[in-house]
Design a protein around this motif. Structure first.
Motif, mmCIF file in Angstrom:
data_model
loop_
_atom_site.group_PDB
_atom_site.id
_atom_site.type_symbol
_atom_site.label_atom_id
_atom_site.label_comp_id
_atom_site.label_asym_id
_atom_site.label_seq_id
_atom_site.Cartn_x
_atom_site.Cartn_y
_atom_site.Cartn_z
ATOM 1 N N VAL A 277 -43.536 41.251 13.949
ATOM 2 C CA VAL A 277 -43.335 40.269 12.888
ATOM 3 C C VAL A 277 -44.573 39.377 12.748
ATOM 4 O O VAL A 277 -44.982 39.025 11.629
ATOM 5 C CB VAL A 277 -42.075 39.428 13.183
ATOM 6 N N ASP A 278 -45.184 39.027 13.868
ATOM 7 C CA ASP A 278 -46.388 38.197 13.820
ATOM 8 C C ASP A 278 -47.555 38.928 13.170
ATOM 9 O O ASP A 278 -48.317 38.339 12.396
ATOM 10 C CB ASP A 278 -46.778 37.766 15.243
ATOM 11 N N VAL A 279 -47.713 40.211 13.483
ATOM 12 C CA VAL A 279 -48.788 40.992 12.876
ATOM 13 C C VAL A 279 -48.591 41.095 11.363
ATOM 14 O O VAL A 279 -49.549 40.976 10.582
ATOM 15 C CB VAL A 279 -48.867 42.396 13.517
ATOM 16 N N VAL A 280 -47.354 41.303 10.937
ATOM 17 C CA VAL A 280 -47.071 41.371 9.500
ATOM 18 C C VAL A 280 -47.445 40.058 8.819
ATOM 19 O O VAL A 280 -48.020 40.043 7.727
ATOM 20 C CB VAL A 280 -45.582 41.702 9.252
ATOM 21 N N TRP A 281 -47.140 38.940 9.482
ATOM 22 C CA TRP A 281 -47.473 37.642 8.889
ATOM 23 C C TRP A 281 -48.992 37.471 8.749
ATOM 24 O O TRP A 281 -49.467 36.914 7.752
ATOM 25 C CB TRP A 281 -46.902 36.494 9.701
#
Length: 291
Positions: A277-281
């Motif tokens: 989720v952090d990488v997507v953000w």
């Protein structure tokens, strides 16, 4: 030579997948009609959307309870553990493809559709017929109907939220290290801090949406820019919400003494999901807010 045979646990038939499918259908149906409701002024779709969310939460509670009970009663073998790892890996891969589709729509609009409408690639005549006064710039802040909006800047709340999510990945990593070292107090502190950061992110995103709607005129009806902005950031916010729920379940399991240094895949799966989720953000921050 002796061989060790492991029993592969096959769970009984469960109703939770069907319950989850019903919840997802209600969310999709309710969300689609809720968007139309904004344009037409109709009512009722919001209740369907909320019902779908409630069904999903009910499914998560019941399914998590079942899996936790099976795990704590010793029904899972190392072979089952490998199956869980493969399943979680494929699930995250499917999520990658999910967001790739939305990023693809964003790139198509920016790199192909907007230049094409501006007369690129020998489409000057089409440009004059479809949208004579069109300017091929991004973000596209004017719709064919004349509705204007503002672009959401990268500084301010988006930058703060980026720092928050990056920090949450670090705190979750420290929690994982503490688990591997058997430091349960440290696990609780680092994991609790990660959850708090996730909640802060969601609160700031809600504030950002309120600012966009009421002060900037940036809504779902603001043309392709508004559509892609809210679809990408909104679906990401939904994933942060699910990830926070996942971490909350892990937090209460840690308080109950679950997990050990050599048996904690559920914790690891939650960590994988949160880092994803952090990488997507980060991709969102760069391609939606900055560029």
């Amino acid at each position: 030579m002796s061989t060790k045979h492991e029993t592969y646990y096959v769970p009984a038939q469960s109703a939770w997948p069907i319950v989850g499918a019903i919840g997802l259908f209600l969310i999709a149906f309710g969300a689609g009609h809720f968007v139309q409701q904004i344009k037409t002024g109709a009512s009722g779709a919001g209740y369907i959307l909320l019902t779908g969310i409630a069904v999903i939460l009910f499914m998560l509670v019941g399914w998590f309870r079942t899996v936790i009970k099976e795990s704590m009663t010793g029904l899972y073998s190392s072979q089952m553990d490998r199956s869980f790892r493969q399943g979680m890996s494929w699930f995250i891969f499917s999520e990658v493809m999910f967001f790739a589709a939305f990023f693809g729509a964003l790139f198509y609009a920016r790199m192909i559709s907007v230049p094409w409408l501006g007369g690129a690639s020998n489409n000057a005549m089409t440009h004059e017929v479809l949208w004579p006064n069109f300017e091929a710039v991004w973000p596209l802040l004017t719709t064919p109907g004349g509705t204007t909006t503002e672009a959401m800047g990268w500084n301010g709340l988006p930058l703060i939220n980026t720092i928050i999510l990056l920090t949450s990945s670090i705190t979750l990593h420290f929690a994982h290290i503490s688990l591997e070292k058997g430091k349960r107090t440290a696990i609780t502190l680092w994991l609790g801090l990660t959850i708090l950061l996730g909640l802060c992110f969601l609160a700031l995103q809600a504030e950002e949406y309120s600012h966009a709607y009421h002060e900037m005129g940036l809504t779902l009806t603001s043309g392709v820019y508004g559509n892609t902005f809210f679809l990408l950031t909104g679906f990401h916010g939904m994933h942060v919400t699910l990830g926070t729920i996942f971490l909350l379940v892990l937090f209460f399991r840690v308080l109950k003494g679950h997990f050990s240094a050599d048996k904690h895949f559920a914790f690891q799966a939650g960590s994988w999901y949160w880092h994803f989720v952090d990488v997507v953000w980060l991709c969102l921050f760069v391609f939606v807010y900055v560029l």
